[in-house]
Design a protein around this motif. Structure first.
Motif, PDB file in Angstrom:
ATOM      1  N   VAL A 190       0.563  -1.201   0.222  1.00 46.51           N
ATOM      2  CA  VAL A 190      -0.092  -0.022  -0.171  1.00 46.51           C
ATOM      3  C   VAL A 190       0.793   1.156   0.091  1.00 46.51           C
ATOM      4  N   PHE A 191       2.107   1.130   0.217  1.00 42.78           N
ATOM      5  CA  PHE A 191       2.885   2.496   0.386  1.00 42.78           C
ATOM      6  C   PHE A 191       4.349   1.875  -0.023  1.00 42.78           C
ATOM      7  N   GLU A 216       5.565  -0.971   2.642  1.00 41.37           N
ATOM      8  CA  GLU A 216       4.475  -1.451   3.550  1.00 41.37           C
ATOM      9  C   GLU A 216       3.397  -1.948   2.974  1.00 41.37           C
ATOM     10  N   SER A 217       3.051  -3.148   3.510  1.00 41.89           N
ATOM     11  CA  SER A 217       1.588  -3.859   3.104  1.00 41.89           C
ATOM     12  C   SER A 217       0.734  -3.479   4.194  1.00 41.89           C
ATOM     13  N   PRO A 272       1.367   1.874  -5.729  1.00 39.27           N
ATOM     14  CA  PRO A 272       2.400   0.930  -5.150  1.00 39.27           C
ATOM     15  C   PRO A 272       2.130  -0.480  -5.304  1.00 39.27           C
TER      16      PRO A 272
END
Lengths: 123, 374
Positions: free
Chosen positions: A35-36, A56-57, A83
């Motif tokens: 996600v990022f 980042e998940s 992402p």
């Protein structure tokens, strides 16, 4: 162009002293939905094994380490808006950053594709 | 994510069933649990749109009975236990003498006693605490041979009614005994996702068959712990051991609704003096929801900081909201900053994030309430 792998599940494509770095398909599968991503800016000096990027998940934050030392020439700007390229195309469009190698001999300690496959199979 | 026990993780009744369905298993609350099947994001959104099946057999299921059991339970909980009707449930808190939260739980009155569901990581401590404080005449039966399945989502009602039409009579926070394909089940209309749904207690030996029967329905997929956490966060529901602990009180945790009116007026529950004073004067810190700017999640452990960078609170849960497609969090902030719309700053690994206090739930609850318009 030669592709090397690290035990931290990064890949690095090397062409002369220019290289592109990303995380492997195995790594994205372990992370889950990304996600990022925070990639390093051009000009940043990286040393082998040091922090280079953050991914980042939904589940967790992970550091991405520099597989070799060098100077960043470009971070993948596409990852800030999309992402999930890291999930859909980890070993191509989902690359993290490009750098100029400062110590190409560091590549000697990395794995080739066959060795990496074997390494993952043993996990 | 888990309160690590020192013992190696144990397996639950549906362990093989999860593995056969491709679950990635991780240790949680002392057990091997499925964290995900196809992926947290997909499982989360599936549950919000269809129905998800969660195996929560790690939770503690207790039957409590004996003379004046309701009066005795009121010694430990701030709920109006005496006024709880048969087959009705209530959210409550196990409190220590200082009013700190030992656990949060669901309590249902049955014809001959109470059915209580407590957190997996705290169940043995809870049993010890209750055994110590309840009279010997009160029987505490830990249903260790029972599985607990949660069917959650807007299609949960039609799915379960296909298997047992009588469950349609249950509204949110009601429960009863039903036959599910020949299996005796205790079914509660409740859950931890903010959606309509059920929690189904059955003998462990029938767990796999009932789970398969439910997942054979086209609206249902098995959902792991990862999505359970993101769903409950969006629903504004606290997670014990993270958003609640022995240092937090019901008022600080913004769980004042768990103090029933009669109990507030009469007192007589653990920590009542402190809790009622705090309710009157306002707490120092308060649990709030935060919308975090940008895309990077701010997670448990990040600090809430003031303009000078001093730590004034902490983030207790945080992650990326699949439904809202942005990072959200729960945090304890100074009461003066707890009003929705207040801007707060967070520090995570030496990086500053801007956030705004927002009313919870982040995603509206869609419970099947009695008397509510459909």
């Amino acid at each position: 162009m030669t592709r090397y792998f690290t035990k931290d599940h990064e890949w690095i494509d090397v062409d002369g002293d220019a290289a592109t770095v990303g995380i492997t398909d195995y790594a994205q599968g372990q992370l889950g939905d990304v996600v990022f991503v925070e990639v390093p800016d051009a000009g940043r000096q990286l040393s082998q094994g040091g922090d280079a990027a953050v991914v980042e998940s939904v589940k967790a934050a992970s550091d991405v380490y520099a597989p070799v030392s060098g100077t960043v020439t470009e971070g993948n700007a596409a990852l800030s808006d999309t992402p999930d390229l890291v999930n859909t195309s980890p070993e191509a469009d989902g690359w993290f950053f490009k750098l100029t190698l400062s110590n190409p001999s560091e590549l000697d300690g990395l794995m080739d594709e066959g060795a990496y496959k074997e390494f993952v199979a043993g996990l | 994510m888990s309160e690590a026990n020192d013992l190696p993780p144990q397996t639950l009744p549906l362990d093989g069933w999860h593995r056969a369905r491709g679950a990635r298993m991780v240790p949680f609350a002392g057990y091997q649990m499925p964290i995900q099947y196809e992926g947290i994001m997909a499982e989360h959104l599936w549950t919000r749109e269809n129905a998800g099946l969660f195996d929560v057999s790690h939770m503690g299921q207790l039957l409590i009975s004996g003379p004046d059991v309701d009066v005795e339970l009121e010694e430990l909980l701030p709920a109006d236990v005496k006024g709880l009707g048969i087959d009705k449930m209530r959210y409550s808190l196990l409190l220590n003498e200082q009013g700190g939260i030992l656990d949060d739980l669901m309590l249902t009155r049955q014809a001959d006693g109470f059915y209580m569901v407590v957190n997996g990581a705290t169940k043995y401590d809870d049993i010890g605490h209750m055994r110590e404080h309840l009279p010997d005449e009160i029987t505490l039966n830990h249903l260790e041979e029972s599985a607990l399945l949660a069917l959650q989502g807007p299609k949960a009602g039609e799915v379960l009614a296909r298997i047992q039409p009588e469950v349609a009579r249950l509204y949110f926070m009601e429960a009863g005994a039903f036959d599910l394909d020949g299996v005796p089940a205790w079914v509660s209309r409740s859950g931890y996702t903010g959606e309509d749904g059920f929690e189904i207690s059955i003998a462990a030996e029938h767990g796999e068959r009932i789970a398969s029967l439910l997942c054979d329905q086209p609206e249902v997929k098995p959902i792991g712990l990862g999505a359970r956490d993101s769903l409950r966060l969006e629903a504004g529901l606290p997670l014990y051991g993270h958003d609640l602990d022995e240092e937090t009180t019901p008022i600080t945790a913004d769980l004042g609704f768990a103090l029933s009116k009669r109990r507030r007026e009469e007192g007589g529950f653990p920590g009542a003096d402190r809790i009622l004073l705090e309710r009157e004067q306002g707490p120092v810190l308060k649990r709030v929801g935060l919308i975090v700017e940008g895309r990077q999640p701010v997670r448990e452990g990040a600090a809430v900081v003031d303009a000078d960078g001093n730590e004034v609170g902490k983030v207790t849960s945080g992650g990326f909201s699949p439904s809202l497609e942005r990072p959200i969090a729960m945090a304890y902030v100074p009461a003066g900053s707890a009003v929705p719309g207040t801007r707060v700053r967070l520090n995570q690994r030496a990086k500053i994030f801007e956030a705004e206090v927002t009313a919870m739930p982040f995603v509206p609850h869609r419970y099947h309430r009695k008397g509510a318009a459909k």
